[in-house]
Design a protein around this motif. Structure first.
Motif, PDB file in Angstrom:
ATOM      1  N   LEU A  96       0.827  -1.210   0.000  1.00  0.00           N
ATOM      2  CA  LEU A  96       0.000   0.000   0.000  1.00  0.00           C
ATOM      3  C   LEU A  96       0.859   1.257   0.000  1.00  0.00           C
ATOM      4  N   ASP A  97       2.041   1.170   0.552  1.00  0.00           N
ATOM      5  CA  ASP A  97       2.999   2.280   0.504  1.00  0.00           C
ATOM      6  C   ASP A  97       3.786   2.155  -0.795  1.00  0.00           C
ATOM      7  N   ARG A  98       3.776   3.174  -1.613  1.00  0.00           N
ATOM      8  CA  ARG A  98       4.428   3.097  -2.914  1.00  0.00           C
ATOM      9  C   ARG A  98       5.940   2.909  -2.789  1.00  0.00           C
ATOM     10  N   SER A  99       6.524   3.307  -1.644  1.00  0.00           N
ATOM     11  CA  SER A  99       7.981   3.335  -1.518  1.00  0.00           C
ATOM     12  C   SER A  99       8.535   2.414  -0.455  1.00  0.00           C
ATOM     13  N   SER A 100       7.685   1.772   0.328  1.00  0.00           N
ATOM     14  CA  SER A 100       8.208   1.004   1.455  1.00  0.00           C
ATOM     15  C   SER A 100       7.333  -0.207   1.729  1.00  0.00           C
ATOM     16  N   TRP A 101       7.979  -1.227   2.352  1.00  0.00           N
ATOM     17  CA  TRP A 101       7.256  -2.422   2.789  1.00  0.00           C
ATOM     18  C   TRP A 101       6.999  -2.359   4.297  1.00  0.00           C
ATOM     19  N   GLY A 102       7.469  -1.328   4.955  1.00  0.00           N
ATOM     20  CA  GLY A 102       7.234  -1.146   6.379  1.00  0.00           C
ATOM     21  C   GLY A 102       6.416   0.101   6.637  1.00  0.00           C
ATOM     22  N   PHE A 103       6.270   0.452   7.920  1.00  0.00           N
ATOM     23  CA  PHE A 103       5.541   1.665   8.284  1.00  0.00           C
ATOM     24  C   PHE A 103       6.508   2.839   8.350  1.00  0.00           C
ATOM     25  N   ARG A 104       6.142   3.947   7.685  1.00  0.00           N
ATOM     26  CA  ARG A 104       6.985   5.148   7.694  1.00  0.00           C
ATOM     27  C   ARG A 104       6.239   6.271   8.409  1.00  0.00           C
ATOM     28  N   ARG A 105       6.854   6.805   9.450  1.00  0.00           N
ATOM     29  CA  ARG A 105       6.227   7.897  10.191  1.00  0.00           C
ATOM     30  C   ARG A 105       6.161   9.177   9.377  1.00  0.00           C
ATOM     31  N   ASP A 106       7.055   9.320   8.402  1.00  0.00           N
ATOM     32  CA  ASP A 106       7.106  10.561   7.627  1.00  0.00           C
ATOM     33  C   ASP A 106       6.383  10.445   6.287  1.00  0.00           C
ATOM     34  N   GLN A 110       3.704  10.708   3.356  1.00  0.00           N
ATOM     35  CA  GLN A 110       2.672  11.670   2.991  1.00  0.00           C
ATOM     36  C   GLN A 110       1.474  10.933   2.385  1.00  0.00           C
ATOM     37  N   LEU A 111       0.353  11.615   2.291  1.00  0.00           N
ATOM     38  CA  LEU A 111      -0.868  10.988   1.789  1.00  0.00           C
ATOM     39  C   LEU A 111      -0.675  10.416   0.385  1.00  0.00           C
ATOM     40  N   ASP A 112       0.031  11.153  -0.467  1.00  0.00           N
ATOM     41  CA  ASP A 112       0.243  10.695  -1.843  1.00  0.00           C
ATOM     42  C   ASP A 112       1.152   9.466  -1.919  1.00  0.00           C
ATOM     43  N   ASP A 113       1.819   9.142  -0.818  1.00  0.00           N
ATOM     44  CA  ASP A 113       2.693   7.970  -0.831  1.00  0.00           C
ATOM     45  C   ASP A 113       1.905   6.660  -0.778  1.00  0.00           C
ATOM     46  N   TYR A 114       0.634   6.756  -0.436  1.00  0.00           N
ATOM     47  CA  TYR A 114      -0.195   5.558  -0.337  1.00  0.00           C
ATOM     48  C   TYR A 114      -1.086   5.441  -1.582  1.00  0.00           C
ATOM     49  N   ILE A 160      -2.468  -1.463  13.121  1.00  0.00           N
ATOM     50  CA  ILE A 160      -2.557  -1.248  11.676  1.00  0.00           C
ATOM     51  C   ILE A 160      -3.021   0.183  11.467  1.00  0.00           C
ATOM     52  N   ASN A 161      -2.237   0.966  10.756  1.00  0.00           N
ATOM     53  CA  ASN A 161      -2.532   2.375  10.518  1.00  0.00           C
ATOM     54  C   ASN A 161      -3.968   2.543  10.029  1.00  0.00           C
ATOM     55  N   LEU A 162      -4.665   3.574  10.534  1.00  0.00           N
ATOM     56  CA  LEU A 162      -6.072   3.773  10.197  1.00  0.00           C
ATOM     57  C   LEU A 162      -6.293   3.984   8.699  1.00  0.00           C
ATOM     58  N   LEU A 163      -5.358   4.646   8.036  1.00  0.00           N
ATOM     59  CA  LEU A 163      -5.515   4.836   6.598  1.00  0.00           C
ATOM     60  C   LEU A 163      -5.421   3.491   5.875  1.00  0.00           C
ATOM     61  N   PHE A 164      -4.489   2.618   6.331  1.00  0.00           N
ATOM     62  CA  PHE A 164      -4.400   1.271   5.763  1.00  0.00           C
ATOM     63  C   PHE A 164      -5.715   0.522   5.982  1.00  0.00           C
ATOM     64  N   GLU A 165      -6.256   0.634   7.197  1.00  0.00           N
ATOM     65  CA  GLU A 165      -7.505  -0.065   7.508  1.00  0.00           C
ATOM     66  C   GLU A 165      -8.636   0.427   6.612  1.00  0.00           C
ATOM     67  N   GLU A 166      -8.699   1.739   6.406  1.00  0.00           N
ATOM     68  CA  GLU A 166      -9.742   2.281   5.536  1.00  0.00           C
ATOM     69  C   GLU A 166      -9.622   1.724   4.120  1.00  0.00           C
TER      70      GLU A 166
END
Length: 722
Positions: free
Chosen positions: A206-216, A218-222, A254-260
């Motif tokens: 779901l993250d265009r740039s990472s396979w882990g969770f990134r605190r930094d 941005q919305l467009d990264d998902y 699980i991050n709320l945006l991921f859950e949504e």
């Protein structure tokens, strides 16, 4: 590096981050609820990544696991609930492990890391948690021989507690991706966009740039829900599965945006899942006219998935012939849609909907067709209405392609024999080509005794027509013919008619070729004999030859009649035991396979490897093996990979499809129910329909049911015999 320097003390290592992994909010039940809501059928947990940290208290990873440091709990146990299949991701390598670094410095000639760490760790994981899927990774630095992955897979499939259920991917060495495995992942985010000849998976994040969770992040990264559904549709249309990666937080959420994203994804599947789950690729993966339209299929139903609502509410489908359409529905809407033909395609009129509709992201048309998916019932697909058009004569139990193809049989009334139009040469050619019968000319191939690296053609006169002699001989064992080689036997004394007769065997040769002939005089006199013989006599002779040759394969009642004939001819008092007859037939027709089995059971492995053969069991297996071998030979004919020309009248079929259609056509038959019941009870062969449908042709008609390659890009709208 700048981020580490600005925010952490000097010398801060990767291992120091373990204390920040607390997972105090980790709730596996909540995770499973989200996965179920997303429509997932299997879940893959990262049991160990490239840093070597295990999510279970591994004996081989002391003080570097979730029990000893970090969460202080086993994170692997509670995921497999609610009917979800449980899989484990596992990395072969560990960047910081001293044993791995020793092996790496030796150019992977040593295997200390494999023996002491990775192999026992993998076995521990499987024995303890019994995953139904092993997602292997971290293999790209060394060949499979270093990882010893073949030995591990042998243990996995033969001795492990999941040997009967486990599935694996293709990452078992840097030379194995997209080549070996239960299914292929090839590369991360693998999305070929076209149908593949193997089962595959698109592992994306779901993250265009990472396979882990990134605190930094941005919305467009998902990726958006629309993009996620687009990935799903394209993947499934081309025969793949979608594996969606989400990176949880350090505290176990699980991050709320991921859950949504996942819940919206699942809502779409709840309405449209029948176009996805258990579906198969159609003959077209995407539409030939309208962009962003993809197809799947299930039985007779075709699903057209449009990623956009059509302009003016009309969707033109170039790949869908309106003549095959029975009804079209829009999933989520109760009333059927109207449609009309346009050129060779179909225009579907979408409904006018209210703003509060639940339809969004992608729109699925369920198209009920008038034809059968070739993979559902290939016999019906090919033979079509043959059974309703081919009337069974009153004195016959069935009437099939055989009777209609050899020009009739005068001995049996109502089989279409016409003395004026009967072509004796065509009929004889068909008997030789289709049944390998030596009714008038015996044709064979055997090694040339002058040069055993080559084979030589031999021709012989018709053998003894006694049924008893015919039963005892093997039509494929030609070593009984020990005759001298006669060079240039087609000399001036065997011109004209003899050459015409020899053309029946469909083999091109000239005066410079050599062959073995058992009776030269026979071939000199044969043309005149055939010209003087009435058509009716030749037709009866050929028809009887076919029945005679197939008598051993028929139902019990026919074999009893055969015995009565043998009794009068030879004086035998009882029929041979059936098992002896079966052994004799199998040995004659599959001598190499029988020899292979004998060697497998009586010789050591080294001796076995000298034998090249296939273990063939029963007539169905023989059909399968023969057809596969014939198809391979057919494919080898086009060694330059040139695009074959399409045949007129059947240009909608590819040459590969026509190959299988021609095979199935041979078995088109209309048989009485009483006779069919007898076949079911006593015949060693399957009924014609079963003989056709027992073999798989799905890839040639755009399905992923079979693993073999060469999927066809086109199919048909009606039965070839309709």
């Amino acid at each position: 590096m700048d981020f580490m320097a600005q925010n952490y003390r000097p010398g801060y290592t990767y291992q120091d981050f373990a204390h920040q992994f607390t997972a105090e909010f980790y709730d596996p039940d909540k995770w499973v609820q989200i996965f179920k809501a997303a429509g997932a059928k299997y879940v893959v947990l990262t049991s160990k990544h490239h840093e070597g940290y295990t999510l279970w208290p591994s004996k081989t990873s002391w003080n570097w696991n979730a029990m000893d440091i970090g969460p202080k709990r086993d994170l692997a146990k509670a995921v497999r609930k609610e009917g979800l299949k449980f899989g484990a991701y596992h990395s072969w390598m560990e960047f910081f492990n001293p044993l791995f670094l020793v092996d790496q410095n030796s150019s992977f000639k040593s295997q200390e890391f494999i023996k002491a760490k990775t192999r026992p760790e993998l076995e521990e994981l499987i024995n303890e948690y019994k995953p139904e899927l092993i997602w292997s990774d971290g293999d790209w630095m060394a060949n499979d021989t270093y990882w010893n992955s073949t030995d591990f897979l042998a243990w996995l499939y033969n001795e492990s507690p999941v040997k009967d259920t486990v599935v694996v991917n293709d990452r078992w060495g840097k030379d194995t991706a997209c080549k070996h495995g239960g299914y292929y992942t090839c590369t991360d985010r693998y999305d070929p966009g076209v149908l593949q000849p193997f089962k595959w998976e698109n592992a994306m994040s779901l993250d265009r740039s990472s396979w882990g969770f990134r605190r930094d992040a941005q919305l467009d990264d998902y990726i958006t829900t629309k993009e996620l559904i687009t990935q799903l549709v394209q993947t499934v249309s081309c025969g793949g599965n979608l594996l969606i990666n989400i990176g949880p937080t350090a505290d176990g959420r699980i991050n709320l945006l991921f859950e949504e994203r996942l819940r919206q994804f699942g809502s779409w599947l709840e309405m449209n899942g029948e176009a996805i789950y258990s579906s198969k690729p159609w003959k077209h993966q995407n539409d030939t006219i309208t962009r962003d339209v993809w197809y799947t299929s299930k039985g007779k139903d075709v699903y057209s998935i449009s990623l956009k609502w059509p302009l003016n509410n009309e969707l033109q489908l170039g790949a869908l012939d309106s003549k095959i359409v029975d009804k079209i529905e829009l999933l989520g809407v109760s009333d059927p849609l109207t449609f009309k033909a346009k050129n060779n395609g179909t225009v579907v009129v979408f409904p006018v909907l209210t703003p509060d509709t639940n339809l969004q992201f992608a729109y699925v048309l369920k198209i009920k067709t008038k034809i059968m998916d070739p993979c559902h019932d290939f016999y019906d697909y090919v033979c079509g209405k043959f059974g309703t058009r081919a009337d069974i004569p009153d004195d016959m139990i069935s009437f099939g392609v055989l009777e209609s193809s050899i020009g009739g049989w005068p001995l049996v009334p109502n089989t279409g024999f016409n003395d004026q139009t009967y072509d004796r040469f065509e009929a004889l050619s068909l008997v030789i080509a289709n049944f390998a019968l030596s009714s008038i000319i015996e044709v064979g191939v055997q090694p040339d005794i002058r040069n055993n690296t080559k084979n030589i053609l031999y021709l012989g006169s018709a053998p003894d027509l006694s049924l008893e002699w015919k039963r005892r001989r093997s039509r494929r064992n030609h070593t009984r013919l020990v005759v001298p080689i006669v060079p240039n036997m087609l000399d001036k004394s065997m011109e004209s008619e003899s050459m015409d007769e020899l053309k029946l065997i469909h083999i091109r040769f000239n005066y410079d070729d050599n062959c073995i002939v058992t009776d030269v005089q026979y071939f000199r006199e044969l043309p005149q004999i055939l010209l003087k013989t009435p058509n009716r006599v030749i037709a009866n002779f050929l028809g009887f030859s076919v029945v005679q040759a197939l008598s051993d394969y028929t139902i019990e009642a026919f074999r009893e009649l055969d015995f009565e004939l043998q009794k009068s001819l030879t004086g035998i008092t009882k029929p041979p035991e059936y098992w002896k007859l079966c052994v004799e037939l199998v040995d004659g027709l599959m001598s190499f396979a029988i020899s292979r089995k004998y060697i497998e059971h009586n010789f050591n492995l080294r001796t076995k490897r000298k034998v090249n053969g296939e273990n063939t069991k029963g007539e169905n297996t023989a059909d399968n093996g023969g057809l596969r071998t014939a198809f391979k030979a057919y494919k080898m004919c086009n060694q330059y990979k040139e695009e074959p020309k399409r045949l007129p009248q059947v240009s909608q079929y590819t040459p590969d499809q026509l190959f299988f259609i021609s095979y199935a056509t041979l078995w088109c038959d209309n048989i009485r129910p009483e006779a069919l019941e007898s076949v079911f009870q006593t015949d060693e062969h399957s009924p014609p329909k079963a003989r056709v449908n027992a073999l798989c042709y799905c890839l040639e008609f755009g399905s992923s049911r079979q693993r073999k390659p060469n999927p066809a890009k086109e199919s048909t709208t009606r039965s070839p015999l309709n």
